[in-house]
Structure formats: C-alpha cells, structure tokens
Scaffold this motif. Structure first.
Motif, PDB file in Angstrom:
ATOM      1  N   SER A 175       3.205   7.807  17.962  1.00 43.25           N
ATOM      2  CA  SER A 175       3.073   6.742  18.948  1.00 43.25           C
ATOM      3  C   SER A 175       2.486   5.487  18.313  1.00 43.25           C
ATOM      4  CB  SER A 175       2.175   7.228  20.087  1.00 43.25           C
ATOM      5  OG  SER A 175       1.976   6.221  21.043  1.00 43.25           O
ATOM      6  N   SER A 176       2.864   4.335  18.832  1.00 48.29           N
ATOM      7  CA  SER A 176       2.377   3.060  18.308  1.00 48.29           C
ATOM      8  C   SER A 176       1.169   2.571  19.095  1.00 48.29           C
ATOM      9  CB  SER A 176       3.492   2.007  18.369  1.00 48.29           C
ATOM     10  OG  SER A 176       4.611   2.404  17.595  1.00 48.29           O
TER      11      SER A 176
ATOM     12  N   VAL B 242      -3.836  -6.357  10.293  1.00 51.50           N
ATOM     13  CA  VAL B 242      -2.638  -5.580  10.593  1.00 51.50           C
ATOM     14  C   VAL B 242      -3.101  -4.128  10.671  1.00 51.50           C
ATOM     15  CG1 VAL B 242      -1.972  -5.450   8.143  1.00 51.50           C
ATOM     16  CG2 VAL B 242      -0.287  -4.961   9.920  1.00 51.50           C
ATOM     17  N   ILE B 243      -2.787  -3.480  11.782  1.00 51.68           N
ATOM     18  CA  ILE B 243      -3.316  -2.152  12.085  1.00 51.68           C
ATOM     19  C   ILE B 243      -2.203  -1.125  11.928  1.00 51.68           C
ATOM     20  CG2 ILE B 243      -4.359  -0.724  13.882  1.00 51.68           C
ATOM     21  CD1 ILE B 243      -5.601  -3.357  14.988  1.00 51.68           C
ATOM     22  N   ALA B 244      -2.516  -0.050  11.204  1.00 52.48           N
ATOM     23  CA  ALA B 244      -1.514   0.981  10.894  1.00 52.48           C
ATOM     24  C   ALA B 244      -2.081   2.365  11.181  1.00 52.48           C
ATOM     25  CB  ALA B 244      -1.098   0.893   9.423  1.00 52.48           C
ATOM     26  N   MET B 245      -1.195   3.263  11.627  1.00 54.33           N
ATOM     27  CA  MET B 245      -1.525   4.682  11.728  1.00 54.33           C
ATOM     28  C   MET B 245      -1.268   5.285  10.356  1.00 54.33           C
ATOM     29  SD  MET B 245      -2.539   4.974  14.853  1.00 54.33           S
ATOM     30  CE  MET B 245      -2.551   6.741  15.183  1.00 54.33           C
ATOM     31  N   VAL B 246      -2.325   5.806   9.711  1.00 51.02           N
ATOM     32  CA  VAL B 246      -2.262   6.182   8.305  1.00 51.02           C
ATOM     33  C   VAL B 246      -2.367   7.684   8.096  1.00 51.02           C
ATOM     34  CG1 VAL B 246      -3.429   5.939   6.072  1.00 51.02           C
ATOM     35  CG2 VAL B 246      -3.121   3.942   7.544  1.00 51.02           C
ATOM     36  N   GLY B 247      -3.441   8.301   8.594  1.00 58.31           N
ATOM     37  CA  GLY B 247      -3.691   9.711   8.325  1.00 58.31           C
ATOM     38  C   GLY B 247      -4.719   9.892   7.224  1.00 58.31           C
ATOM     39  N   GLY B 248      -5.077  11.144   6.953  1.00 62.21           N
ATOM     40  CA  GLY B 248      -6.115  11.424   5.980  1.00 62.21           C
ATOM     41  C   GLY B 248      -7.482  11.503   6.641  1.00 62.21           C
ATOM     42  N   ALA B 249      -8.471  11.938   5.893  1.00 63.89           N
ATOM     43  CA  ALA B 249      -9.818  12.137   6.428  1.00 63.89           C
ATOM     44  C   ALA B 249     -10.474  10.812   6.788  1.00 63.89           C
ATOM     45  CB  ALA B 249     -10.678  12.891   5.411  1.00 63.89           C
ATOM     46  N   GLY B 250     -10.806  10.645   8.061  1.00 68.04           N
ATOM     47  CA  GLY B 250     -11.479   9.439   8.518  1.00 68.04           C
ATOM     48  C   GLY B 250     -10.608   8.206   8.571  1.00 68.04           C
ATOM     49  N   SER B 251      -9.290   8.382   8.394  1.00 65.25           N
ATOM     50  CA  SER B 251      -8.410   7.203   8.329  1.00 65.25           C
ATOM     51  C   SER B 251      -7.129   7.406   9.138  1.00 65.25           C
ATOM     52  CB  SER B 251      -8.063   6.883   6.876  1.00 65.25           C
ATOM     53  OG  SER B 251      -7.549   8.027   6.204  1.00 65.25           O
ATOM     54  N   THR B 252      -7.265   8.036  10.296  1.00 65.49           N
ATOM     55  CA  THR B 252      -6.099   8.143  11.180  1.00 65.49           C
ATOM     56  C   THR B 252      -5.530   6.763  11.463  1.00 65.49           C
ATOM     57  OG1 THR B 252      -6.909  10.154  12.226  1.00 65.49           O
ATOM     58  CG2 THR B 252      -5.328   8.860  13.477  1.00 65.49           C
TER      59      THR B 252
ATOM     60  N   GLY C  25       8.209  11.749   9.676  1.00 64.98           N
ATOM     61  CA  GLY C  25       7.950  10.510   8.974  1.00 64.98           C
ATOM     62  C   GLY C  25       6.940   9.607   9.664  1.00 64.98           C
ATOM     63  N   PHE C  26       6.493   8.592   8.941  1.00 65.49           N
ATOM     64  CA  PHE C  26       5.619   7.574   9.516  1.00 65.49           C
ATOM     65  C   PHE C  26       6.438   6.775  10.530  1.00 65.49           C
ATOM     66  CE2 PHE C  26       3.397   8.753   5.731  1.00 65.49           C
ATOM     67  CZ  PHE C  26       2.056   8.505   5.975  1.00 65.49           C
ATOM     68  N   SER C  27       6.041   6.853  11.796  1.00 64.76           N
ATOM     69  CA  SER C  27       6.885   6.320  12.874  1.00 64.76           C
ATOM     70  C   SER C  27       6.176   5.343  13.792  1.00 64.76           C
ATOM     71  CB  SER C  27       7.431   7.480  13.721  1.00 64.76           C
ATOM     72  OG  SER C  27       8.154   8.383  12.930  1.00 64.76           O
ATOM     73  N   SER C  28       4.880   5.112  13.577  1.00 70.21           N
ATOM     74  CA  SER C  28       4.116   4.217  14.442  1.00 70.21           C
ATOM     75  C   SER C  28       4.266   2.778  13.961  1.00 70.21           C
ATOM     76  CB  SER C  28       2.636   4.610  14.447  1.00 70.21           C
ATOM     77  OG  SER C  28       2.471   5.951  14.844  1.00 70.21           O
ATOM     78  N   SER C  29       4.791   1.921  14.806  1.00 66.05           N
ATOM     79  CA  SER C  29       5.013   0.523  14.413  1.00 66.05           C
ATOM     80  C   SER C  29       3.688  -0.218  14.242  1.00 66.05           C
ATOM     81  CB  SER C  29       5.879  -0.181  15.458  1.00 66.05           C
ATOM     82  OG  SER C  29       7.196   0.309  15.432  1.00 66.05           O
ATOM     83  N   LEU C  30       3.656  -1.086  13.250  1.00 66.74           N
ATOM     84  CA  LEU C  30       2.456  -1.848  12.920  1.00 66.74           C
ATOM     85  C   LEU C  30       2.090  -2.813  14.043  1.00 66.74           C
ATOM     86  CD1 LEU C  30       3.515  -2.651   9.258  1.00 66.74           C
ATOM     87  CD2 LEU C  30       1.816  -0.948   9.959  1.00 66.74           C
ATOM     88  N   LEU C  31       0.792  -3.133  14.114  1.00 65.61           N
ATOM     89  CA  LEU C  31       0.273  -4.051  15.125  1.00 65.61           C
ATOM     90  C   LEU C  31      -0.534  -5.131  14.417  1.00 65.61           C
ATOM     91  CD1 LEU C  31      -0.475  -4.913  18.037  1.00 65.61           C
ATOM     92  CD2 LEU C  31      -2.297  -3.203  17.969  1.00 65.61           C
ATOM     93  N   VAL C  32      -0.142  -6.387  14.595  1.00 69.78           N
ATOM     94  CA  VAL C  32      -0.888  -7.510  14.024  1.00 69.78           C
ATOM     95  C   VAL C  32      -1.826  -8.051  15.098  1.00 69.78           C
ATOM     96  CG1 VAL C  32      -0.755  -9.785  12.955  1.00 69.78           C
ATOM     97  CG2 VAL C  32       1.000  -8.069  12.458  1.00 69.78           C
ATOM     98  N   ASP C  33      -3.105  -8.121  14.752  1.00 67.29           N
ATOM     99  CA  ASP C  33      -4.123  -8.611  15.688  1.00 67.29           C
ATOM    100  C   ASP C  33      -5.042  -9.569  14.946  1.00 67.29           C
ATOM    101  OD1 ASP C  33      -5.829  -8.834  17.962  1.00 67.29           O
ATOM    102  OD2 ASP C  33      -7.158  -7.319  17.085  1.00 67.29           O
ATOM    103  N   GLY C  34      -4.900 -10.862  15.231  1.00 67.22           N
ATOM    104  CA  GLY C  34      -5.733 -11.850  14.555  1.00 67.22           C
ATOM    105  C   GLY C  34      -5.540 -11.795  13.055  1.00 67.22           C
ATOM    106  N   GLN C  35      -6.617 -11.517  12.332  1.00 64.44           N
ATOM    107  CA  GLN C  35      -6.575 -11.479  10.879  1.00 64.44           C
ATOM    108  C   GLN C  35      -6.235 -10.093  10.351  1.00 64.44           C
ATOM    109  OE1 GLN C  35      -6.653 -14.123   9.020  1.00 64.44           O
ATOM    110  NE2 GLN C  35      -6.593 -13.063   7.046  1.00 64.44           N
TER     111      GLN C  35
ATOM    112  N   LYS D 204       0.849  -1.186   0.000  1.00 62.96           N
ATOM    113  CA  LYS D 204       0.000   0.000   0.000  1.00 62.96           C
ATOM    114  C   LYS D 204       0.886   1.239   0.000  1.00 62.96           C
ATOM    115  CE  LYS D 204      -3.974  -2.182   0.664  1.00 62.96           C
ATOM    116  NZ  LYS D 204      -5.145  -2.092  -0.234  1.00 62.96           N
ATOM    117  N   ASP D 205       0.513   2.226  -0.797  1.00 66.01           N
ATOM    118  CA  ASP D 205       1.106   3.561  -0.721  1.00 66.01           C
ATOM    119  C   ASP D 205       0.105   4.403   0.056  1.00 66.01           C
ATOM    120  OD1 ASP D 205       1.864   6.219  -1.108  1.00 66.01           O
ATOM    121  OD2 ASP D 205       2.671   5.825  -3.110  1.00 66.01           O
ATOM    122  N   LEU D 206       0.332   4.593   1.347  1.00 63.35           N
ATOM    123  CA  LEU D 206      -0.662   5.222   2.214  1.00 63.35           C
ATOM    124  C   LEU D 206      -0.948   6.662   1.811  1.00 63.35           C
ATOM    125  CD1 LEU D 206       0.374   3.827   5.719  1.00 63.35           C
ATOM    126  CD2 LEU D 206      -1.203   2.863   4.026  1.00 63.35           C
TER     127      LEU D 206
END
Length: 443
Positions: free
Chosen positions: A224-225, A191-201, A179-189, A165-167
C-alpha cells in the motif's frame, strides 16, 4: 471606464482565461492531491460512436506501473528482457531473471521520446512483468522506485541521475513477494518510501540529496502507498504495512498512534482513504477496517471491521488492487472477485453490488479503478474498457463505455491490464505491456 481601470480589467480577464485553460497534471499516484479525483472540466459526457479519439500510441515494455504526467511530459517505467530470455511460465513463481528497468520521458502532446534511462535489474519477484510504482514528479525532479528496490531521483527535463539508492543493499531490506509496490510520496523537502528492514519500514529522504532524514517502524512493508492527512490538530503520515495502520509525524517519523491489523501475506494493496474523521483500509484476505479519528488529538478507535477472513466469502469489502472512494457518507469499492459495492461508512452495511464494471461475472482479482470527475466516475477496468458511470447509494448507472487498450497481461485464467492510468490535459494516458496510449476525453 478610465484607461487604468480598463487595463486592470483586461489583465484580470487574461489571467482568468489563462488559469481556466491551464491543463491539470497527474504528477503522482492517484493524481495531484493523491485522492483519485480528476478536477479538469470540459470533459465529454459520453463517448462518441466509434469511441474516443486516439491522440498517439508509443511502444513500451512490460509493467504494472501507471504513468505520471507533468509539465507537458509523460513519465512511465517498464522492463526490457534480453534476447532469448523469458519470464517463468507460471507468473506466480519467483525466479531469477536478468533484464533492465527503464524510465521513459515522452512528449505529452505526441508521445515521442524525449529521453530515457535504464539500468540492469534482475527480477526475483512473483509476477515479474515490470515495475509497479507510479513515478512522482516535483520541483524539476522525477522520482522512481523499481520492483527490486532501486530508488532514483532524476532531472525531469534532461534525465540525468541526481542521486540513487539500492534499498535492499543499504537497508538490508528484502524484496516482497510481489516486488516493491508502494508509490513514492513527496512532502516538502522529503521523498517518503516504503523500504523494509529493521527500523526502516518507512524512510524519508532529502528530495535534493538523497540523505536520510528519518526512518521508522519494523515489519513487512506490504504493498500500500502512504498518504498525508490532517486531523487531531496534526499533519500525519498514514502508513499501512503488514502489521497494521500507523499515524506518524511526517517531519520526524515519530509515532502518534498504531492500530494492529496484520494481513495475510502482507497483502494490503489499496491506499488508505480518509473522509472527515474516518479512515479506511481494506485488503483481499483480511477485509476492511474503519477507524474513527479523534478530532482533538492524534489518536483513533476502531469503528468496525470485516468479519470474514475467507476470500470466497467476503464481508463488506475485500479490495485487491483498487483503492476505494469515500464520499457523502458512503464507500464505493471493488471487492476481491470483482464485486463493485456500495457500503455505509458508519456501519459497513452493504447497500448494493454489481459485476457490470469488471466483466459481468465473479472472477478472482477482477478489477476496475475509480476516478471521480465532476458528478460521475471514470472506471478503467482490466479488460481495457473505460466506463463512465454514476455511483450513488441507489446503485450503479452506466452512462457510456469504450474499449481503449488491449489486456496483454495474464492473471489466473484471464487476460488483464492492471496499471492505473493518468488523467491530464483532458486525456487519459493508459498503458499495457506493449504500448502506452493517449486518448482525448475533451468535449
């Protein structure tokens, strides 16, 4: 003992032996449980004369991203500049610098390269050394997020790209100043990312396909992660962004609660920390906020806050890079000028401080990380020292110290190494902007 019982006894002994000898991995930011606890035993009590044994050294490029260690492999990201290209002389300035980001997969036993993947990536960030986030390894896949918002899922064994993905392009997100500094979090099925943009923090993606599962919130993403907690009878995803702290349903992104706490320049870097029904966030400019979580429902109240927004007069704990550690009713954390402090969780009252772990004097952004192992802490600091110490409400007790890696970066007027090491296989895996080293910490 009859033959059947003898066979069963032998199998149990073998199972116990194999289990006890199994080395612990460090597959994501802050370790197996994302809590900065290293649970391996058989670790040395103090360093031998001349320092601990260096197992291997492998050259790499620049980066603040710590390594991940899983299944006998080390995953680390870096940045490569084209020949003749340099970063701005003032690291604080933002430019437009060509280069490549890479993910390297190394053999954890000898540091030899197994595979690598690279891609073109122009840097517009301040402090353009390299990637910031620790890879996440789960289910035979490795997930990475680059400083300019390039999200990848790769085959952990062979390195092939499974999805990406190109966020910035897909969510109209902007590159944060650092820069993008929040480490990814894998939860079950997911992968959760801090992205940004309208409605998509914050966005949850299907970990196998990259399809969007849900998205939530609007505002600056900060640095922060996210973490997962369970309280109020619910599993909750805790997110700290530039607007405040949020408790979300990790399955849907639905908001359970929100506590406004805007931070100057969105400079909240430390990961939120939970202990029992307390949740702490802390940042350089705005200082700390302690929330008390409801035991019966997903809700919260503010227990206390820092009273100063002046970085030069920090009240309680103004953390920068280092995530605090909460234990037995106390907070241990590094303040914005290198003060390692102990505070009471219930009130924020400061019990003691010392500069011994971070360089011996006040220095803006001076840093050490806190990793718990047994009854003591390992503290890798920005000078490249690794310290073994006990932290108690009575004070700081240094047990042993060794210099393990050179500080090759620069912040303000001093040399630094700011990447969080991994602790696995009874070793520390630490990197600077020139190499990654594996050092044995076995007894």
């Amino acid at each position: 003992m009859n033959p059947t019982r003898q066979k069963l006894f032998t199998m149990l002994v073998l199972l116990f032996t194999v289990t006890s000898l199994h080395a612990e991995d460090w597959p994501q930011w802050l370790g197996t449980q994302r809590d900065s606890v290293w649970r391996e035993t058989g670790i040395l009590q103090k360093f031998p004369e001349g320092g601990p044994k260096v197992v291997w050294r492998t050259p790499i490029g620049g980066g603040y991203a710590g390594p991940a260690v899983a299944n006998g492999k080390v995953y680390v990201t870096d940045r490569q500049l084209p020949e003749g290209i340099t970063n701005p002389a003032d690291p604080f300035l933002r430019g437009d610098v060509p280069g490549k980001e890479r993910l390297l997969c190394l053999n954890a036993a000898d540091g030899k390269e197994i595979w690598k993947y690279d891609y073109d990536c122009r840097y517009t960030v301040s402090y353009p050394v390299g990637p910031r986030t620790t890879p996440a390894v789960a289910g035979g896949k490795v997930y990475t997020l680059g400083a300019e918002g390039n999200l990848f899922c790769l085959d952990a064994e062979k390195g092939g790209v499974l999805w990406s993905k190109d966020l910035k392009k897909e969510y109209s997100a902007k590159t944060p100043m650092w820069g993008f500094s929040s480490s990814l979090l894998v939860d079950g099925q997911k992968v959760i990312a801090m992205v940004g943009g309208a409605g998509s923090t914050v966005v949850a993606f299907d970990k196998d396909t990259g399809a969007e599962v849900w998205k939530a919130l609007s505002g600056e993403i900060g640095y922060s992660s996210p973490i997962l907690c369970e309280f109020g009878g619910k599993r909750q995803l805790v997110v700290w962004d530039g607007t405040g702290v949020h408790g979300l349903d990790p399955e849907t992104g639905k908001s359970y609660w929100d506590e406004a706490y805007p931070s100057k320049m969105a400079m909240g870097i430390a990961t939120p920390r939970k202990l029992d029904n307390h949740l702490l966030v802390t940042g350089f400019f705005n200082g700390p906020m302690m929330l008390k979580l409801d035991a019966d429902k997903p809700a919260e109240t503010v227990l206390w806050k820092g009273k100063s927004s002046d970085e030069t007069k920090p009240d309680k704990l103004h953390s920068v890079l280092s995530t605090p550690f909460l234990e037995d009713g106390y907070i241990y954390g590094v303040c914005g000028y290198g003060q390692l402090r102990c505070l009471k969780i219930e009130t924020g009252e400061q019990l003691w401080e010392t500069f011994a772990a971070t360089g011996g004097k006040a220095e803006r952004w001076a840093n050490a990380f806190l990793i718990k192992n047994g009854d003591r802490f390992f503290l890798p600091n920005e000078q490249g020292d690794l310290i073994i110490a006990k932290l108690t409400p009575k004070g700081y007790e240094e047990i042993s110290r060794a210099h393990i890696i050179e500080p090759t970066g620069k912040a303000n007027t001093h040399a630094i190494v700011w990447s969080h090491p991994a602790f696995a296989n009874k070793c520390i895996y630490a990197r600077n902007d020139k190499e990654i080293v594996c050092i044995s910490l076995a007894e």
